[in-house]
Design a protein around this motif. Structure first.
Motif, PDB file in Angstrom:
ATOM      1  N   TYR A 271       0.827  -1.210   0.000  1.00  0.00           N
ATOM      2  CA  TYR A 271       0.000   0.000   0.000  1.00  0.00           C
ATOM      3  C   TYR A 271       0.857   1.254   0.000  1.00  0.00           C
ATOM      4  CZ  TYR A 271      -3.431   3.487   1.492  1.00  0.00           C
ATOM      5  OH  TYR A 271      -4.222   4.605   1.571  1.00  0.00           O
ATOM      6  N   ILE A 272       1.943   1.216   0.760  1.00  0.00           N
ATOM      7  CA  ILE A 272       2.754   2.416   0.920  1.00  0.00           C
ATOM      8  C   ILE A 272       3.359   2.854  -0.412  1.00  0.00           C
ATOM      9  CG2 ILE A 272       4.921   1.234   1.552  1.00  0.00           C
ATOM     10  CD1 ILE A 272       3.499   4.580   2.941  1.00  0.00           C
ATOM     11  N   CYS A 273       3.476   1.953  -1.372  1.00  0.00           N
ATOM     12  CA  CYS A 273       4.042   2.332  -2.667  1.00  0.00           C
ATOM     13  C   CYS A 273       3.122   3.258  -3.451  1.00  0.00           C
ATOM     14  CB  CYS A 273       4.438   1.101  -3.473  1.00  0.00           C
ATOM     15  SG  CYS A 273       5.895   0.323  -2.776  1.00  0.00           S
ATOM     16  N   LEU A 289      10.646   2.401   0.691  1.00  0.00           N
ATOM     17  CA  LEU A 289      10.736   3.264   1.874  1.00  0.00           C
ATOM     18  C   LEU A 289      10.480   4.714   1.472  1.00  0.00           C
ATOM     19  CD1 LEU A 289      13.893   1.876   3.731  1.00  0.00           C
ATOM     20  CD2 LEU A 289      11.494   1.379   4.172  1.00  0.00           C
ATOM     21  N   VAL A 290       9.698   5.400   2.296  1.00  0.00           N
ATOM     22  CA  VAL A 290       9.361   6.800   2.017  1.00  0.00           C
ATOM     23  C   VAL A 290      10.611   7.672   2.124  1.00  0.00           C
ATOM     24  CG1 VAL A 290       8.006   8.767   2.884  1.00  0.00           C
ATOM     25  CG2 VAL A 290       6.987   6.471   2.806  1.00  0.00           C
ATOM     26  N   ARG A 291      10.767   8.608   1.186  1.00  0.00           N
ATOM     27  CA  ARG A 291      11.876   9.559   1.244  1.00  0.00           C
ATOM     28  C   ARG A 291      11.410  10.801   1.993  1.00  0.00           C
ATOM     29  NH1 ARG A 291      13.293  10.107  -5.207  1.00  0.00           N
ATOM     30  NH2 ARG A 291      13.915   7.942  -5.591  1.00  0.00           N
ATOM     31  N   SER A 443       2.782  -0.271   6.938  1.00  0.00           N
ATOM     32  CA  SER A 443       3.779   0.756   7.224  1.00  0.00           C
ATOM     33  C   SER A 443       5.104   0.411   6.545  1.00  0.00           C
ATOM     34  CB  SER A 443       4.003   0.824   8.734  1.00  0.00           C
ATOM     35  OG  SER A 443       5.197   1.516   9.018  1.00  0.00           O
ATOM     36  N   CYS A 444       5.808   1.432   6.052  1.00  0.00           N
ATOM     37  CA  CYS A 444       7.097   1.139   5.423  1.00  0.00           C
ATOM     38  C   CYS A 444       8.158   0.879   6.470  1.00  0.00           C
ATOM     39  CB  CYS A 444       7.513   2.267   4.479  1.00  0.00           C
ATOM     40  SG  CYS A 444       8.420   3.636   5.236  1.00  0.00           S
ATOM     41  N   GLY A 445       7.874   1.247   7.718  1.00  0.00           N
ATOM     42  CA  GLY A 445       8.764   0.905   8.817  1.00  0.00           C
ATOM     43  C   GLY A 445       9.851   1.917   9.116  1.00  0.00           C
ATOM     44  N   LYS A 446       9.845   3.027   8.403  1.00  0.00           N
ATOM     45  CA  LYS A 446      10.944   3.971   8.567  1.00  0.00           C
ATOM     46  C   LYS A 446      10.878   4.758   9.876  1.00  0.00           C
ATOM     47  CE  LYS A 446      13.554   7.151   5.662  1.00  0.00           C
ATOM     48  NZ  LYS A 446      13.858   7.365   4.249  1.00  0.00           N
ATOM     49  N   CYS A 447       9.661   5.094  10.310  1.00  0.00           N
ATOM     50  CA  CYS A 447       9.620   5.892  11.541  1.00  0.00           C
ATOM     51  C   CYS A 447       8.819   5.221  12.665  1.00  0.00           C
ATOM     52  CB  CYS A 447       9.157   7.326  11.289  1.00  0.00           C
ATOM     53  SG  CYS A 447       7.780   7.549  10.203  1.00  0.00           S
ATOM     54  N   THR A 448       9.254   5.501  13.884  1.00  0.00           N
ATOM     55  CA  THR A 448       8.744   4.795  15.054  1.00  0.00           C
ATOM     56  C   THR A 448       7.258   5.015  15.342  1.00  0.00           C
ATOM     57  OG1 THR A 448      10.941   5.235  15.898  1.00  0.00           O
ATOM     58  CG2 THR A 448       9.394   4.194  17.414  1.00  0.00           C
ATOM     59  N   PRO A 449       6.764   6.264  15.308  1.00  0.00           N
ATOM     60  CA  PRO A 449       5.344   6.449  15.655  1.00  0.00           C
ATOM     61  C   PRO A 449       4.437   5.570  14.798  1.00  0.00           C
ATOM     62  CG  PRO A 449       6.419   8.565  15.412  1.00  0.00           C
ATOM     63  CD  PRO A 449       7.404   7.535  14.959  1.00  0.00           C
ATOM     64  N   CYS A 450       4.775   5.434  13.544  1.00  0.00           N
ATOM     65  CA  CYS A 450       3.931   4.659  12.639  1.00  0.00           C
ATOM     66  C   CYS A 450       4.157   3.163  12.841  1.00  0.00           C
ATOM     67  CB  CYS A 450       4.236   5.086  11.198  1.00  0.00           C
ATOM     68  SG  CYS A 450       3.519   4.072   9.911  1.00  0.00           S
ATOM     69  N   ARG A 451       5.427   2.749  12.852  1.00  0.00           N
ATOM     70  CA  ARG A 451       5.742   1.325  12.916  1.00  0.00           C
ATOM     71  C   ARG A 451       5.327   0.716  14.247  1.00  0.00           C
ATOM     72  NH1 ARG A 451      10.973   1.675  12.593  1.00  0.00           N
ATOM     73  NH2 ARG A 451      11.304   1.306  14.820  1.00  0.00           N
ATOM     74  N   GLY A 487       4.152  12.938  14.773  1.00  0.00           N
ATOM     75  CA  GLY A 487       5.525  12.439  14.665  1.00  0.00           C
ATOM     76  C   GLY A 487       5.826  11.577  13.453  1.00  0.00           C
ATOM     77  N   SER A 488       4.872  11.418  12.540  1.00  0.00           N
ATOM     78  CA  SER A 488       5.122  10.528  11.412  1.00  0.00           C
ATOM     79  C   SER A 488       5.667  11.291  10.214  1.00  0.00           C
ATOM     80  CB  SER A 488       3.837   9.808  11.004  1.00  0.00           C
ATOM     81  OG  SER A 488       3.401   8.975  12.047  1.00  0.00           O
ATOM     82  N   LEU A 489       6.476  10.604   9.454  1.00  0.00           N
ATOM     83  CA  LEU A 489       7.099  11.237   8.292  1.00  0.00           C
ATOM     84  C   LEU A 489       6.109  11.427   7.144  1.00  0.00           C
ATOM     85  CD1 LEU A 489       9.754  12.166   6.912  1.00  0.00           C
ATOM     86  CD2 LEU A 489      10.205   9.775   6.358  1.00  0.00           C
ATOM     87  N   CYS A 490       5.222  10.483   6.941  1.00  0.00           N
ATOM     88  CA  CYS A 490       4.271  10.624   5.838  1.00  0.00           C
ATOM     89  C   CYS A 490       2.845  10.411   6.332  1.00  0.00           C
ATOM     90  CB  CYS A 490       4.603   9.666   4.691  1.00  0.00           C
ATOM     91  SG  CYS A 490       3.906   8.010   4.859  1.00  0.00           S
ATOM     92  N   ALA A 491       1.901  10.516   5.406  1.00  0.00           N
ATOM     93  CA  ALA A 491       0.490  10.461   5.773  1.00  0.00           C
ATOM     94  C   ALA A 491       0.020   9.068   6.189  1.00  0.00           C
ATOM     95  CB  ALA A 491      -0.360  10.986   4.631  1.00  0.00           C
ATOM     96  N   MET A 492       0.836   8.043   5.950  1.00  0.00           N
ATOM     97  CA  MET A 492       0.421   6.710   6.406  1.00  0.00           C
ATOM     98  C   MET A 492       0.277   6.719   7.932  1.00  0.00           C
ATOM     99  SD  MET A 492      -0.083   3.501   5.277  1.00  0.00           S
ATOM    100  CE  MET A 492      -0.931   2.387   6.374  1.00  0.00           C
ATOM    101  N   GLY A 493       1.367   7.036   8.619  1.00  0.00           N
ATOM    102  CA  GLY A 493       1.302   7.146  10.072  1.00  0.00           C
ATOM    103  C   GLY A 493       0.548   8.396  10.499  1.00  0.00           C
ATOM    104  N   GLY A 494       0.611   9.438   9.668  1.00  0.00           N
ATOM    105  CA  GLY A 494       0.020  10.722  10.030  1.00  0.00           C
ATOM    106  C   GLY A 494      -1.493  10.769   9.912  1.00  0.00           C
TER     107      GLY A 494
HETATM  108  S1  SF4 Z   1       4.704   7.303   8.568  1.00  0.00           S
HETATM  109 FE1  SF4 Z   1       5.174   6.895   6.431  1.00  0.00          FE
HETATM  110  S2  SF4 Z   1       7.416   7.027   6.380  1.00  0.00           S
HETATM  111 FE2  SF4 Z   1       6.883   6.740   8.528  1.00  0.00          FE
HETATM  112  S3  SF4 Z   1       6.954   4.509   8.828  1.00  0.00           S
HETATM  113 FE3  SF4 Z   1       4.838   5.076   8.355  1.00  0.00          FE
HETATM  114  S4  SF4 Z   1       4.729   4.699   6.172  1.00  0.00           S
HETATM  115 FE4  SF4 Z   1       6.902   4.856   6.621  1.00  0.00          FE
END
Ligand code: SF4
Ligand SMILES: Cc1cc2nc3c(=O)[nH]c(=O)nc-3n(C[C@H](O)[C@H](O)[C@H](O)COP(=O)(O)O)c2cc1C
Ligand code: FES
Lengths: 524, 165
Positions: A271-273, A289-291, A443-451, A487-494
């Motif tokens: 999904y994250i792709c 992985l999200v940039r 989750s792509c797993g890059k950031c803690t709040p989301c993962r 605290g999330s990098l992208c809208a998945m966790g956000g």
């Molecule tokens: S918030 Fe986005 S970048 Fe961070 S782990 Fe979740 S999917 Fe990856």
């Protein structure tokens, strides 16, 4: 004379038995010694009457539906090929069906009418007129037209497409290479409009991408399509081949000096792709992985080069804009939401399907006037709009006008226009749990709040659902949601918290009841 | 229903595929698809060949394979049955269907039936959301699947269906 019968060929019509219906019609035609041709057109998107069998008559196309295998015999007995005959499945002239007639089909004007792979059909219905106009314009003039149209990205974030294109046009590419990337990952539950473009009108997407290439000076395009859509990939590849053979792709497009190559790439179930930077990583052959942004993909995109990333529907809107004019597009809509959005009515809905409308009507109008309420006949209780990261809307919010800002005011999102309806058997704490669970899986797993946060979210909701310190755990869940949003990098966790927060706010009773069934909620 | 025709592992076939794809920009994903489409999974031996051809470490190739739900490193059953467990399908009974399918087949997700006929997988949306619950077998999607239709589907997978019409 030859009788022409149309049987749709998109994934949903097939899933409802269209292939077998088509074969049976051919079989019976032979039995009856009729000169009959069965064409596999695209779907109208009126899914409650699929398989919809249409016959050509002098007044227009007559429809019968939903046609099941067992209905074919009686259709032949009634001589359905004559159109206006006495049969329980007769629907009259298809174009007069209110569900269709009340739509504003800008992007989907050919839907259900043409054979998806017929270039002749496409051209006979305004196809490639937009490109012919665009090829006579400068890059800046094309970008200006897109700006004037007011088109905002249809993939979710609603960023103005013209401004994105301007950025790519302005920036120098170190390697003299820019890209157009079509985001065809369409991972949201409740959406299928991208699929319809690709399966039912693939030349429209090709045309939109070639125009985008002219607009920013890109000579290579990629369509990144999810692996769940094999028919989309097949039809796109066929259409691309035809487009190359007819000088709509490749060198010297339409005899001009312009060059554009196009290739389809298949995703692999992540999904994250669909998130644009993750998509670019995936296209480069890496983990998705999200940039971090900046830099924007418009400046440093695919293989480090300036790249337009647009949703299928954004690119599919371009041929209309370049053919009928930016003003014709901008003239309809509400507020800063210009043009049309193909809404997708799904879930527990009586009359599900594609409803392309100018922005502006209310969610209620869509769900009742078009959707006819729930399929189960029970009262509607909750509606999720905008995919798995979109809020659940409560009855008190259903008179909201369908527009980006109008939804934002209600702490909701329109996203890709998917509307998922639930009746009153829904358990909203279970839906909230699923939102978190989906984030764990995707989750792509890059950031803690989301993962980590999503895993904790599932656990906390499980405790609430089993009646353990409900108030304390609800507070904990609220905190956790805030942490994820901030605290999330992208809208998945956000945005994963949006459906959870809305469920807690508007359907609190589903969290605080003492005994709940925990069936069917085991871990994946 | 067409049964996919997978071939048994054979390094020379894999090498031919690798040679066909390796020069493409971003070759790894299309290459992994091609390997899995041919062998039904991505064998360990293929990972080494791919890593060599693309000048990547085996760990990097593994990292990519494991990131994507679609790729698998073990041979699946003859048929892959995917049940949609996303919201639109949930609203019309997908949760019940999932539970039924697991008990009828006697497997959990990602497992294969004892007769090696069916591997059960979850999927998040097939784009058939107006007509759920949705199930996919191979490249075919089925709409409005309840427990009765699921049984019919599974039965049709036990025997190669003869196409009469
Ligand atoms: S918030 Fe986005 S970048 Fe961070 S782990 Fe979740 S999917 Fe990856
Ligand atoms: C988790 C996540 C999933 C997304 N999925 C999609 C998708 O499936 N399709 C899409 O077009 N955009 C998706 N987006 C939005 C893209 O990142 C991006 O905004 C979009 O492709 C830009 O195109 P547009 O301007 O034409 O909308 C997603 C974003 C996020 C954060
Ligand atoms: S949610 Fe099941 S097909 Fe889309």
């Amino acid at each position: 004379m030859t009788y022409c019968i149309h049987v749709p060929s998109d994934t949903t019509a097939k899933a409802l038995g269209a292939d077998r219906v088509a074969r049976l019609v051919e079989f019976f035609a032979e039995e009856h010694k009729l000169d009959m041709k069965v064409s596999r057109n695209s779907t109208r998107g009126l899914y409650w009457i699929e398989p919809l069998v249409e016959v050509d008559t002098e007044e227009g196309r007559y429809g019968f539906g939903p046609v099941k295998e067992g209905d074919i015999e009686s259709l032949f007995t009634a001589e359905f090929w004559k159109g206006n005959v006495d049969h329980p499945l007769a629907l009259g002239l298809v174009e007069e069906i209110p569900y269709l007639k009340r739509q504003e089909r800008f992007t989907f004007s050919r839907l259900g009418i043409t054979d998806p792979l017929s270039l002749e059909d496409y051209k006979a219905n305004d196809g490639f007129k937009g490109l012919e106009n665009a090829i006579r314009l400068s890059s800046q003039q094309i970008v200006d037209a897109v700006k004037e149209s007011g088109l905002r990205g249809r993939g979710g974030a609603a960023f103005p497409t013209g401004i994105k294109w301007q950025t790519v046009l302005n920036v120098e590419s170190p390697k003299n290479q820019k890209y157009i990337v079509c985001n065809a990952d369409e991972g949201d539950s409740g959406t299928f409009a991208d699929r319809l473009v690709m399966e039912c009108d693939p030349f429209m997407l090709i045309e939109g991408m070639v125009i985008a290439g002219l607009a920013v000076g890109a000579t290579q395009g990629y369509i990144y399509c999810r692996s769940e859509y094999p028919l989309s990939i097949e039809n796109l590849n066929q259409a691309i081949k035809t487009a190359y053979e007819n000088s709509f792709l490749g060198a010297n497009i339409l005899g001009s000096n312009n060059h554009f190559d196009l290739e389809v790439r298949m995703g692999a179930g992540a999904y994250i792709c669909g998130e644009e930077t993750s998509l670019l990583e995936s296209l480069e052959g890496k983990r998705g992985l999200v940039r971090a942004k900046p830099p924007l993909p418009a400046i440093v995109g695919l293989f480090g080069q300036p790249t337009v990333v647009n949703n299928v529907l954004s690119l599919a809107a371009i041929p209309f804009i370049m053919d009928k004019g930016a003003k014709a597009y901008a003239d309809v809509g509400v507020g800063r939401s210009r043009g049309t959005l193909p809404f997708q009515l799904t879930g527990n809905v009586k009359f599900g399907g594609l409803v392309e409308l100018a922005f502006g009507p209310t969610l209620n109008e869509l769900m009742y006037d078009f959707g006819g309420g729930t399929r189960s006949g029970r009262p509607l209780r909750a509606v999720q709009v905008g995919g798995p990261l979109g809020a659940y809307l409560h009855e008190s919010q259903w008179d909201t006008s369908l527009g980006y800002e109008e939804f934002a005011q209600k702490e909701a999102v329109l996203g890709h226009g998917g509307v998922v309806m639930f009746d009153n058997t829904v358990d909203m704490s279970e839906q909230a749990r699923f939102s978190m669970e989906f984030c764990v899986a995707e989750s792509c797993g890059k950031c803690t709040p989301c993962r980590i946060g999503s895993t904790r979210g599932v656990e906390v909701i499980d405790r609430i659902r089993s009646g353990e310190n409900v108030d304390g755990n609800l507070n904990l869940l609220a905190d956790l949601c805030e942490t994820m949003v901030d605290g999330s990098l992208c809208a998945m966790g956000g945005m994963t918290p949006f459906p959870v927060q809305s469920a807690m706010k508007y359907f609190r009773e589903d969290f605080v009841k003492s005994t709940v069934s925990t069936a069917n909620t085991e871990e994946l | 229903m067409t049964t996919p025709r997978f071939v048994t592992w054979e390094p020379s076939i894999a090498q031919t595929i690798i040679d066909e794809f390796k020069a493409k920009p971003g070759a790894l994903l299309p290459l992994l698809h091609a390997i899995q489409d041919r062998f039904s999974y991505i064998p360990e031996d293929a990972v080494a060949l791919i890593a060599g051809a693309l000048k990547l470490s085996r760990a990097e190739v593994h990292g990519v394979i494991s990131f994507y739900h679609h790729f698998r490193t073990k041979q699946p059953g003859r048929h892959i049955v995917e049940i949609c467990r996303a919201e639109a399908c949930q609203s019309v009974g997908a949760r019940g269907l999932e539970a039924y399918a697991k008990s009828a087949l006697g497997v959990q997700y990602h497992q294969t039936t004892a007769d090696n006929n069916i591997t059960l997988e979850p999927v998040y949306c097939l784009g058939n959301c107006s007509c759920g619950p949705s199930v996919r077998v191979g490249n075919e999607v089925y709409a409005e699947v309840d427990s009765r239709r699921f049984d019919e589907l599974v039965n049709s997978l036990k025997t190669e269906r003869v196409e009469i019409l």
